[in-house]
Scaffold this motif. Structure first.
Motif, PDB file in Angstrom:
ATOM      1  N   GLY A  16      -5.934   6.084  14.486  1.00  8.55           N
ATOM      2  CA  GLY A  16      -4.657   5.668  13.568  1.00  8.55           C
ATOM      3  C   GLY A  16      -4.813   6.552  12.874  1.00  8.55           C
ATOM      4  O   GLY A  16      -3.249   6.356  12.290  1.00  8.55           O
ATOM      5  N   PRO A  17      -5.067   7.166  12.429  1.00 11.54           N
ATOM      6  CA  PRO A  17      -5.217   7.695  10.905  1.00 11.54           C
ATOM      7  C   PRO A  17      -3.868   9.325  11.022  1.00 11.54           C
ATOM      8  O   PRO A  17      -3.280   9.534  10.425  1.00 11.54           O
ATOM      9  N   PHE A  18      -4.276   9.433  11.905  1.00 11.67           N
ATOM     10  CA  PHE A  18      -3.412  11.278  12.617  1.00 11.67           C
ATOM     11  C   PHE A  18      -1.728   9.719  12.751  1.00 11.67           C
ATOM     12  O   PHE A  18      -1.353  10.897  12.163  1.00 11.67           O
ATOM     13  N   LEU A  19      -1.546   8.698  13.012  1.00 10.26           N
ATOM     14  CA  LEU A  19      -0.465   8.100  13.543  1.00 10.26           C
ATOM     15  C   LEU A  19       0.394   8.091  12.050  1.00 10.26           C
ATOM     16  O   LEU A  19       1.379   8.300  11.367  1.00 10.26           O
ATOM     17  N   SER A  20      -1.129   7.150  10.979  1.00 16.48           N
ATOM     18  CA  SER A  20      -0.155   6.908   9.654  1.00 16.48           C
ATOM     19  C   SER A  20      -0.168   8.518   8.944  1.00 16.48           C
ATOM     20  O   SER A  20       1.255   8.303   8.262  1.00 16.48           O
ATOM     21  N   MET A  21      -0.539   9.552   9.201  1.00 16.55           N
ATOM     22  CA  MET A  21      -0.327  10.743   8.229  1.00 16.55           C
ATOM     23  C   MET A  21       0.670  11.241   8.345  1.00 16.55           C
ATOM     24  O   MET A  21       1.448  12.452   8.558  1.00 16.55           O
ATOM     25  N   ASN A  22       1.340  10.939   9.945  1.00 17.55           N
ATOM     26  CA  ASN A  22       2.326  11.524  10.979  1.00 17.55           C
ATOM     27  C   ASN A  22       2.401  12.956  11.127  1.00 17.55           C
ATOM     28  O   ASN A  22       3.439  13.435  10.335  1.00 17.55           O
ATOM     29  N   LEU A  23       1.279  13.597  11.321  1.00 23.72           N
ATOM     30  CA  LEU A  23       1.356  14.778  11.688  1.00 23.72           C
ATOM     31  C   LEU A  23       1.903  15.427  12.840  1.00 23.72           C
ATOM     32  O   LEU A  23       1.521  14.542  13.837  1.00 23.72           O
ATOM     33  N   PRO A  24       2.621  16.295  12.759  1.00 24.39           N
ATOM     34  CA  PRO A  24       3.252  17.037  13.541  1.00 24.39           C
ATOM     35  C   PRO A  24       2.432  17.842  14.983  1.00 24.39           C
ATOM     36  O   PRO A  24       1.656  17.891  14.524  1.00 24.39           O
ATOM     37  N   ALA A  25       3.205  17.488  16.459  1.00 23.41           N
ATOM     38  CA  ALA A  25       3.024  18.139  17.817  1.00 23.41           C
ATOM     39  C   ALA A  25       2.454  19.318  17.013  1.00 23.41           C
ATOM     40  O   ALA A  25       2.967  20.104  16.172  1.00 23.41           O
ATOM     41  N   LYS A  26       1.061  20.098  17.825  1.00 22.46           N
ATOM     42  CA  LYS A  26       0.447  21.261  17.633  1.00 22.46           C
ATOM     43  C   LYS A  26       0.311  22.075  16.150  1.00 22.46           C
ATOM     44  O   LYS A  26      -0.482  22.980  15.847  1.00 22.46           O
ATOM     45  N   GLU A  27       0.112  20.761  15.081  1.00 22.98           N
ATOM     46  CA  GLU A  27      -0.773  20.573  13.884  1.00 22.98           C
ATOM     47  C   GLU A  27      -1.830  19.462  14.285  1.00 22.98           C
ATOM     48  O   GLU A  27      -2.558  18.457  13.359  1.00 22.98           O
ATOM     49  N   ASN A  28      -2.041  19.472  15.468  1.00 28.50           N
ATOM     50  CA  ASN A  28      -3.755  18.485  15.088  1.00 28.50           C
ATOM     51  C   ASN A  28      -2.884  16.663  15.606  1.00 28.50           C
ATOM     52  O   ASN A  28      -4.172  15.760  15.209  1.00 28.50           O
ATOM     53  N   GLY A  29      -1.574  16.469  15.209  1.00 29.62           N
ATOM     54  CA  GLY A  29      -0.969  15.508  14.902  1.00 29.62           C
ATOM     55  C   GLY A  29      -0.978  14.821  16.756  1.00 29.62           C
ATOM     56  O   GLY A  29      -1.870  15.509  18.162  1.00 29.62           O
ATOM     57  N   PHE A  30      -0.614  13.515  16.911  1.00 30.31           N
ATOM     58  CA  PHE A  30      -0.652  12.242  17.964  1.00 30.31           C
ATOM     59  C   PHE A  30       0.155  13.448  18.558  1.00 30.31           C
ATOM     60  O   PHE A  30       1.524  13.443  18.779  1.00 30.31           O
ATOM     61  N   ASP A  31       0.083  13.934  20.174  1.00 27.63           N
ATOM     62  CA  ASP A  31       0.498  14.275  21.255  1.00 27.63           C
ATOM     63  C   ASP A  31       0.593  14.361  22.131  1.00 27.63           C
ATOM     64  O   ASP A  31      -1.048  14.715  22.695  1.00 27.63           O
ATOM     65  N   ILE A  32       1.328  13.492  23.631  1.00 28.74           N
ATOM     66  CA  ILE A  32       1.019  12.924  25.089  1.00 28.74           C
ATOM     67  C   ILE A  32       1.127  14.036  25.634  1.00 28.74           C
ATOM     68  O   ILE A  32       2.430  14.664  25.182  1.00 28.74           O
ATOM     69  N   GLU A  33       0.736  15.047  26.259  1.00 28.26           N
ATOM     70  CA  GLU A  33       1.096  15.957  26.966  1.00 28.26           C
ATOM     71  C   GLU A  33       0.461  16.250  28.769  1.00 28.26           C
ATOM     72  O   GLU A  33       0.776  16.708  29.417  1.00 28.26           O
ATOM     73  N   GLY A  34      -0.358  15.389  28.575  1.00 27.95           N
ATOM     74  CA  GLY A  34      -0.836  14.852  30.269  1.00 27.95           C
ATOM     75  C   GLY A  34      -0.343  13.281  30.730  1.00 27.95           C
ATOM     76  O   GLY A  34      -1.001  12.172  30.652  1.00 27.95           O
ATOM     77  N   LEU A  35       0.154  13.114  32.290  1.00 32.83           N
ATOM     78  CA  LEU A  35       0.165  11.770  33.094  1.00 32.83           C
ATOM     79  C   LEU A  35      -0.519  11.387  34.559  1.00 32.83           C
ATOM     80  O   LEU A  35       0.129  12.812  34.866  1.00 32.83           O
ATOM     81  N   ALA A  36      -1.509  11.000  34.379  1.00 33.63           N
ATOM     82  CA  ALA A  36      -1.646  11.003  35.746  1.00 33.63           C
ATOM     83  C   ALA A  36      -1.911   8.746  36.350  1.00 33.63           C
ATOM     84  O   ALA A  36      -2.653   8.610  35.381  1.00 33.63           O
ATOM     85  N   VAL A  37      -1.402   8.845  37.190  1.00 38.62           N
ATOM     86  CA  VAL A  37      -1.100   7.688  38.308  1.00 38.62           C
ATOM     87  C   VAL A  37      -2.063   7.050  38.836  1.00 38.62           C
ATOM     88  O   VAL A  37      -1.739   7.951  39.819  1.00 38.62           O
ATOM     89  N   TYR A  38      -2.931   6.068  38.535  1.00 38.00           N
ATOM     90  CA  TYR A  38      -3.875   6.138  40.252  1.00 38.00           C
ATOM     91  C   TYR A  38      -3.835   4.479  40.440  1.00 38.00           C
ATOM     92  O   TYR A  38      -3.993   3.861  39.430  1.00 38.00           O
ATOM     93  N   LYS A  39      -3.262   4.344  41.348  1.00 40.87           N
ATOM     94  CA  LYS A  39      -2.664   2.551  41.512  1.00 40.87           C
ATOM     95  C   LYS A  39      -2.752   1.691  40.242  1.00 40.87           C
ATOM     96  O   LYS A  39      -1.672   2.603  39.682  1.00 40.87           O
ATOM     97  N   ASP A  40      -2.695   1.117  40.216  1.00 44.64           N
ATOM     98  CA  ASP A  40      -2.452   0.574  38.435  1.00 44.64           C
ATOM     99  C   ASP A  40      -3.317   1.377  37.112  1.00 44.64           C
ATOM    100  O   ASP A  40      -2.321   0.158  36.196  1.00 44.64           O
ATOM    101  N   LYS A  41      -3.719   1.637  37.086  1.00 44.58           N
ATOM    102  CA  LYS A  41      -4.348   2.422  35.778  1.00 44.58           C
ATOM    103  C   LYS A  41      -3.235   4.272  35.654  1.00 44.58           C
ATOM    104  O   LYS A  41      -2.707   4.540  36.201  1.00 44.58           O
TER     105      LYS A  41
END
Length: 357
Positions: free
Chosen positions: A179-204
Motif C-alpha cells: 500500500g505505501p508504494f501505491l500511495s507514493m505513486n512510485l514508477p516502475a523501475k524505481e522499486n514502484g509497484f510493477d507486475i511483470e509475471g503471470l501464471a494461471v493454475y486451474k482457478d488460481k
C-alpha cells in the motif's frame, strides 16, 4: 549449483514487414497446445500469434487487437504494457504492468526538457488490465461455445476497473507492505509497484512483482476471480474475512520477478533487477508453488543462470518449448535484443535452454 547457461537451440521468430517493431519490445510469450506462439509487446495494445511448419521457425504472423475482444479501460490504441501471458482451460490470460512510468532523458532533448520529463509521472488506464480471452484452435473470440461442451459459453472478460485502477489495486491500497508504494505513486523501475509475471493454475492466478522488493525479498500475489457478469470479473474472497488476495515473500537474492511459469505443481520464477540495470538474470524453482503456505518466507532453488548483455538482451518472457517427460526446455525472449539477434528486417532469434529438475 545452477546449470550451464549455453542455449541448446535458437528459434527464428518472423513478423510481418509492417509489424517489425514487435521484435524489439517482446515482454511475454506462451506456447499453446496446438504449437502456436502467442507474444506480447509492452508498447502495443495487441497480441501477436506466430505459427510455422518448419522446425526451429515460426514465420506466420497474425495480430489480434485487444479492443476487438474486450473493453479496454482507456483509449483502444493506447499501449497496455502487457507483461504476462498464460493459457489455461481454453482461455488466454494477460496482465498489464499496473505501473506508473517516468520517461528517460534523451539526447535529442534539451537539458530543461529532460529535467521536466524526470519530474513528470505518467499514468495509463490501460496498464490496469487483467483479462481473459477465449482461445479455441488458433483463434481468439469475444465469446464462443466451449468446443467440448456446447452448452457452456466461453466469454472474454476483464477485472472491474475503479478510480484506483481496478479491484486489485484497490484491494492492495491498505496492504501494509504494498500500500505505501501505491500511495507514493512510485514508477516502475524505481522499486514502484510493477507486475511483470503471470501464471494461471486451474482457478488460481499468480502475479509476480518486479517491484517493490523489500530488503531483498520479492513479492508474489495469488488471486482467484469470479464473474460479476459475462464481461466483468471480481476478486474472490481468500479464506476468512474480506481479504481478496494472498501474498508471499520470496528470496531471490535481491532481484524482482520478471516472469512466472507453471511446471507441474511448481512455479518457475524468472528473476532480474528491479531497477533499470543489466543482470543478473536467474531462473528459480519454487516447489509446490501452486499451493503455498502464506505464513512462511519462501526460498526457491536457483536452477539456471540466463546470459545478459550490456544494455541489451534482458530476458522478459519464458515458456515451455519441449514437453517430453524426460527432457524439458524453455524458450526465452528478450527486451532490448542484441543486434546479432535481429535477422533481416522482420525476424529475431529467441533462445532455448535445457531445463532440468
Amino acid at each position: 549449483m545452477t546449470e550451464k547457461t549455453t542455449p541448446i537451440q535458437q528459434i527464428l521468430l518472423r513478423f510481418q514487414h509492417n509489424s517489425t517493431e514487435y521484435r524489439e519490445d517482446l515482454s511475454s510469450i506462451v506456447l499453446t497446445p496446438n504449437n502456436n506462439l502467442w507474444l506480447a509487446s509492452d508498447e502495443t495494445a495487441s497480441i501477436e500469434r506466430l505459427s510455422g511448419d518448419e522446425p526451429g521457425k515460426f514465420d506466420t504472423h497474425q495480430t489480434f487487437k485487444l479492443a476487438d475482444f474486450i473493453k479496454l479501460p482507456g483509449d483502444p490504441d493506447e499501449e497496455i504494457d502487457i507483461e504476462g501471458l498464460d493459457y489455461e482451460d481454453r482461455y488466454l490470460w494477460l496482465i498489464g504492468s499496473h505501473s506508473v512510468r517516468r520517461d528517460k532523458p534523451k539526447d535529442k532533448l534539451t537539458y530543461a526538457e529532460n529535467l521536466s520529463n524526470l519530474a513528470t509521472l505518467k499514468q495509463s488506464d490501460n496498464r490496469y488490465l487483467l483479462a481473459r480471452i477465449p482461445l479455441v484452435g488458433d483463434q481468439l473470440f469475444s465469446e464462443c461455445p466451449h468446443p467440448e461442451n456446447p452448452d457452456v459459453k466461453l466469454t472474454a472478460a476483464t477485472l472491474k476497473t475503479t478510480k484506483k485502477g481496478n479491484l486489485l489495486t484497490e484491494a492492495l491500497t491498505d496492504d501494509p507492505h504494498i500500500g505505501p508504494f501505491l500511495s507514493m505513486n512510485l514508477p516502475a523501475k524505481e522499486n514502484g509497484f510493477d507486475i511483470e509475471g503471470l501464471a494461471v493454475y486451474k482457478d488460481k492466478i499468480f502475479l509476480g512483482l518486479r517491484g517493490p522488493v523489500l530488503r531483498g525479498w520479492a513479492i508474489l500475489i495469488e488471486l482467484s476471480v469470479k464473474e460479476k457478469n459475462a464481461t466483468t470479473l471480481r476478486l474472490r474472497k481468500q479464506g476468512d474475512g474480506d481479504k481478496r488476495y494472498k501474498k508471499y515473500f520470496v528470496d531471490l537474492n535481491g532481484l524482482g520477478i520478471r516472469e512466472l511459469c507453471v511446471d507441474g505443481k511448481d512455479l518457475l520464477i524468472l528473476a532480474g533487477p528491479t531497477m533499470d540495470l543489466d543482470g543478473p538474470v536467474k531462473l528459480y524453482r519454487l516447489e509446490n508453488g501452486v499451493d503455498l503456505p502464506e505464513s512462511t518466507l519462501l526460498k526457491p532453488k536457483p536452477i539456471l543462470d540466463i546470459p545478459f548483455g550490456k544494455g541489451e538482451d534482458h530476458a522478459e518472457g519464458i515458456t515451455f518449448f519441449s514437453r517430453e517427460e524426460n527432457h524439458k526446455s524453455l524458450l526465452v525472449v528478450y527486451d532490448s535484443p542484441a543486434k546479432e539477434r535481429l535477422q533481416g528486417e522482420d525476424a529475431i532469434l529467441a533462445d532455448v535452454f535445457s531445463l532440468q529438475n
